[in-house]
Design a protein around this motif. Structure first.
Motif, mmCIF file in Angstrom:
data_model
loop_
_atom_site.group_PDB
_atom_site.id
_atom_site.type_symbol
_atom_site.label_atom_id
_atom_site.label_comp_id
_atom_site.label_asym_id
_atom_site.label_seq_id
_atom_site.Cartn_x
_atom_site.Cartn_y
_atom_site.Cartn_z
ATOM 1 N N LEU A 104 0.917 -1.255 0.341
ATOM 2 C CA LEU A 104 0.126 0.189 -0.340
ATOM 3 C C LEU A 104 0.830 1.046 -0.290
ATOM 4 O O LEU A 104 0.625 2.301 -0.909
ATOM 5 N N LEU A 105 1.709 1.227 0.627
ATOM 6 C CA LEU A 105 2.768 2.612 0.774
ATOM 7 C C LEU A 105 3.786 2.881 -0.572
ATOM 8 O O LEU A 105 4.143 3.779 -0.684
ATOM 9 N N GLN A 106 4.274 1.021 -0.920
ATOM 10 C CA GLN A 106 5.288 1.746 -1.917
ATOM 11 C C GLN A 106 4.720 1.102 -3.407
ATOM 12 O O GLN A 106 5.382 1.648 -4.377
ATOM 13 N N SER A 107 3.199 0.836 -3.262
ATOM 14 C CA SER A 107 3.306 0.745 -4.705
ATOM 15 C C SER A 107 1.946 1.153 -4.653
ATOM 16 O O SER A 107 1.766 2.218 -6.150
ATOM 17 N N VAL A 108 0.853 1.320 -3.976
ATOM 18 C CA VAL A 108 -0.850 1.834 -4.449
ATOM 19 C C VAL A 108 -0.835 3.208 -4.303
ATOM 20 O O VAL A 108 -0.998 4.241 -5.512
ATOM 21 N N MET A 109 0.135 3.612 -2.972
ATOM 22 C CA MET A 109 0.249 4.895 -2.446
ATOM 23 C C MET A 109 0.740 5.399 -3.910
ATOM 24 O O MET A 109 0.135 6.771 -4.792
ATOM 25 N N PRO A 110 2.158 5.619 -4.188
ATOM 26 C CA PRO A 110 2.262 6.465 -5.297
ATOM 27 C C PRO A 110 2.108 5.909 -6.585
ATOM 28 O O PRO A 110 2.112 6.509 -7.405
ATOM 29 N N ALA A 111 0.992 4.479 -7.154
ATOM 30 C CA ALA A 111 0.375 4.515 -7.831
ATOM 31 C C ALA A 111 -0.255 5.883 -8.441
ATOM 32 O O ALA A 111 -0.710 6.066 -9.703
ATOM 33 N N TYR A 112 -1.247 6.375 -6.919
ATOM 34 C CA TYR A 112 -2.524 7.019 -7.181
ATOM 35 C C TYR A 112 -2.148 8.311 -7.400
ATOM 36 O O TYR A 112 -2.442 9.004 -8.475
ATOM 37 N N GLU A 113 -0.860 8.112 -6.639
ATOM 38 C CA GLU A 113 -0.395 9.895 -7.150
ATOM 39 C C GLU A 113 0.186 10.316 -8.002
ATOM 40 O O GLU A 113 -0.254 11.253 -8.754
ATOM 41 N N ALA A 114 0.558 9.225 -8.579
ATOM 42 C CA ALA A 114 1.255 9.392 -10.694
ATOM 43 C C ALA A 114 0.305 9.724 -11.370
ATOM 44 O O ALA A 114 0.621 10.463 -12.181
ATOM 45 N N LEU A 115 -1.075 9.018 -11.121
ATOM 46 C CA LEU A 115 -1.531 9.188 -11.581
ATOM 47 C C LEU A 115 -2.445 10.901 -11.563
ATOM 48 O O LEU A 115 -3.027 11.536 -12.562
ATOM 49 N N GLY A 116 -2.553 10.879 -10.034
ATOM 50 C CA GLY A 116 -3.263 12.433 -10.025
ATOM 51 C C GLY A 116 -2.130 13.247 -10.555
ATOM 52 O O GLY A 116 -2.245 14.458 -11.380
ATOM 53 N N ASP A 117 -0.834 12.652 -10.631
ATOM 54 C CA ASP A 117 -0.003 14.282 -11.642
ATOM 55 C C ASP A 117 -0.119 14.482 -12.530
ATOM 56 O O ASP A 117 0.186 15.041 -13.622
ATOM 57 N N ALA A 118 -0.523 12.575 -13.893
ATOM 58 C CA ALA A 118 -0.549 12.530 -15.045
ATOM 59 C C ALA A 118 -2.229 13.516 -14.818
ATOM 60 O O ALA A 118 -1.525 14.436 -16.111
ATOM 61 N N ILE A 119 -3.018 13.557 -14.502
ATOM 62 C CA ILE A 119 -4.113 14.602 -14.517
ATOM 63 C C ILE A 119 -4.020 15.833 -14.849
ATOM 64 O O ILE A 119 -4.423 17.238 -15.614
ATOM 65 N N LEU A 120 -2.960 16.253 -13.685
ATOM 66 C CA LEU A 120 -2.642 17.867 -12.906
ATOM 67 C C LEU A 120 -2.001 17.899 -14.520
ATOM 68 O O LEU A 120 -2.118 19.423 -14.944
ATOM 69 N N LEU A 121 -0.657 17.326 -14.741
ATOM 70 C CA LEU A 121 -0.312 17.752 -16.504
ATOM 71 C C LEU A 121 -1.858 18.156 -17.299
ATOM 72 O O LEU A 121 -0.726 18.834 -18.019
ATOM 73 N N LEU A 122 -2.077 17.698 -17.438
ATOM 74 C CA LEU A 122 -3.113 17.083 -18.435
ATOM 75 C C LEU A 122 -4.679 18.636 -18.809
ATOM 76 O O LEU A 122 -4.888 18.178 -19.635
#
Length: 598
Positions: free
Chosen positions: A251-269
């Protein structure tokens, strides 16, 4: 001699008839074998590559020839999607080569449904970037954690598969981010308003503090499911801590960073969207909406006809509500929620089960069923529906779950009718009844790959409206005031008006291109004037095209079917007969239900 010649001619004719019958029988047998082989293979292929879906459809996949020792979370990329459409084309070609003329009733039904399903899936290629997997109200970012939290542990292998799925979430969400980038490049990215909501969800749902201190729902539900295996002696108590650490680490090392990365991707778009309104504002958007509307609702009527039906229903409901309000000058001062007999959700469900019996076919005696009523996790309350039911696997229907979102604090009559929608005689009852019928009729499991939202949600709304009558009976027995009972009728009609109005607005926004100002004006005519409220309604409909019609148009179709059944069957009509026809036919487009009625 003449008699002998006649006898020979008769013998030759009889032999010819026998030859034809044998040929037809052989042909029918070959076609049936090809179809069953194809559907069995289709069922296995579709589920082998999607463990999450498989786990919700099958409790014991090995009984269907599907290995359950490896977990797969399907991911999106352009080439994989291209291959998926090629596979669909091959499926369609195989189906075209099968002749269903001599199939039995259930096989003919499955053939038609699969044909309809494959044709629609192929059409989706034309609209590759028009769908939105990340809608703020029902997108993957909020539905995936719920599916993970409800992922049942029956064996040790289920735990290992679950943890494997967590490890694959980064690749899964990366694929969705790639799809969103392609949408943006095609000029079809979401509005800034929707993007802001999704970004916030991605950053909030996987809260690091809650994961670390063990209070996040994906930690607590994991621990509860492990304890269930310990209680059944399927894993040793000493293994629990090891599994808990693995879950927390993922949850800490895979899922949470994946969610943050998706949020970052949407922010850039964000900012690349070209349309802040409905689908009508996109090139080809009206045509896509017409396709989406039929696919989502299962209704094949023209949009113009649907609009007329909705407008007539709205007019009738408005008139009926006005007549009720005339009956008592003090009616609006009464609160049926205060007077409605207070009881637990479980007690309400039992009351509904008892009151529905005269009108609905019974679930066979001896069927083991339980229903857990659970609260939505506080971290998901802002992103979830007021209530929802999770369907059980087709080979283990004994345990069912209904989630209640307590952010909206449903109570009294509202909770009672919500439980009718989700439980009895709603989703839970309809699902279990059809699964049992499917087993008795030996219906091919491939049918469970198909989804018909207009049928399932239309049924749930149809019985929800019936449950207001059950609620009135309940109130009368408990000595509630006549005004409170009368107001229950007003609440039912008001609920119908609301959903009918929102369905009309769905057409206005996505088919006719209505903007926020027009929607605000239309809502104001019905007394909804606060700009924050009208803005929220407008944005929800923009972000969830065809969602309200899925419920309300489905509900109207069932009402029209019921009226037609009364006319067609005359003295032979009964509610039980009508409901049995609907339930045993099962989820399908409404055109098929009309044929069943005929």
């Amino acid at each position: 001699m003449k008699h002998f010649l006649k006898k020979r001619r008769f013998t030759r004719v009889a032999a010819l008839i026998m030859t034809v019958l044998l040929s037809v029988s052989l042909f029918a047998g070959v076609q049936a074998y090809r179809f069953h082989s194809f559907t069995d293979a289709l069922f296995c292929q579709e589920l082998e590559n999607d463990t999450l879906s498989m786990h919700y459809i099958l409790a014991w996949p090995e009984n269907y020839g599907i290995p359950g020792d490896t977990a797969h979370l399907s991911t999106y990329d352009k080439e994989t999607q291209k291959q998926a459409y090629l596979q669909l084309s091959r499926y369609r070609d195989t189906m075209a080569g099968i002749q269903p003329l001599f199939f039995g009733k259930e096989s003919k039904m499955l053939y038609r449904l699969l044909t309809w399903h494959l044709e629609n899936r192929m059409k989706e290629e034309m609209w590759a970037y028009y769908s939105e997997p990340l809608s703020p109200a029902s997108g993957i970012q909020s539905s995936l954690p719920i599916l993970l939290a409800e992922y049942t542990f029956r064996t040790r292998q289920d735990v290992d598969n679950y943890l494997s799925l967590l490890a694959q979430i980064p690749a899964y969400l990366d694929g969705i981010a790639a799809y969103e980038k392609e949408k943006a490049a095609a000029g079809l990215f979401m509005s800034d308003t929707a993007a802001d909501k999704i970004i916030e969800q991605c950053y909030q749902i996987m809260d690091a503090g809650q994961i670390m201190d063990g209070t996040h729902f994906l930690y607590t539900t994991f621990a509860e499911r492990l304890q269930g295996l310990i209680d059944k002696q399927l894993i040793a108590p000493a293994e629990k801590e090891t599994y808990l650490r693995r879950n927390q680490t993922l949850l800490l090392q895979s899922v949470m960073p994946a969610y943050e990365a998706l949020g970052d991707a949407i922010l850039l778009l964000k900012g690349s969207g070209t349309c802040n309104g409905g689908l009508a504002g996109l090139p080809g958007g009206k045509e896509y909406y017409a396709f989406l509307f039929e696919q989502t609702t299962g209704c094949s009527r023209s949009l113009d006809e649907v609009e007329r039906l909705l407008a007539a229903q709205l007019q009738n409901n408005t008139h009926d509500l006005a007549e009720i309000l005339k009956q008592s000058p003090t009616l609006l001062a009464v609160s049926p929620e205060d007077e409605f007999p207070q009881a637990s959700a479980a007690d309400y469900l039992r009351d509904l089960q008892r009151r529905m019996q005269p009108a609905f076919p019974a679930i066979p005696e001896g069927t083991s069923l339980s229903c857990s009523i659970k609260p939505v996790s506080p971290s998901l309350e802002d992103y979830c529906s007021p209530a929802f039911y999770l369907t059980p696997p087709i080979d283990d229907i004994s345990e069912n779950s209904i989630y209640i979102n307590h952010k909206d604090n449903p109570a009294g009559l509202e909770l009672y009718t919500t439980l009718a929608h989700e439980g009895y005689p709603g989703h839970l009852y309809q699902t279990v009844y059809h699964h049992l019928h499917q087993q008795d009729a030996h219906i091919n499991p491939a049918r469970n790959l198909l989804n018909y939202g207009g049928y399932t949600e239309g049924w749930a709304l149809y019985v929800e409206m019936l449950s207001y009558e059950y609620g009135k009976e309940y109130m009368q027995q408990q000595g509630c005031s006549q005004d409170a009972i009368l107001l229950a009728d007003a609440m039912r009609i008001n609920r119908s008006i609301q959903l009918c109005l929102y369905s009309l607005l769905d057409l206005e926004i996505h088919y006719h291109g209505a903007d926020y100002e027009k929607v605000h004006t239309l809502l104001s005519k019905f007394g909804i004037t606060r700009p924050d409220v009208t803005r929220n309604i407008y944005e929800y409909i923009v972000e969830e095209p065809a969602n309200y019609p899925k419920y309300y148009v489905g509900y109207l179709e069932f009402g029209l079917l019921k009226d037609a059944a009364r006319d067609a069957w005359g003295d032979d009509y009964s509610d039980i007969r009508f409901h049995r026809m609907i339930l045993e036919t099962g989820p399908c487009p409404f055109s098929i239900l009309w044929e069943q009625l005929d």
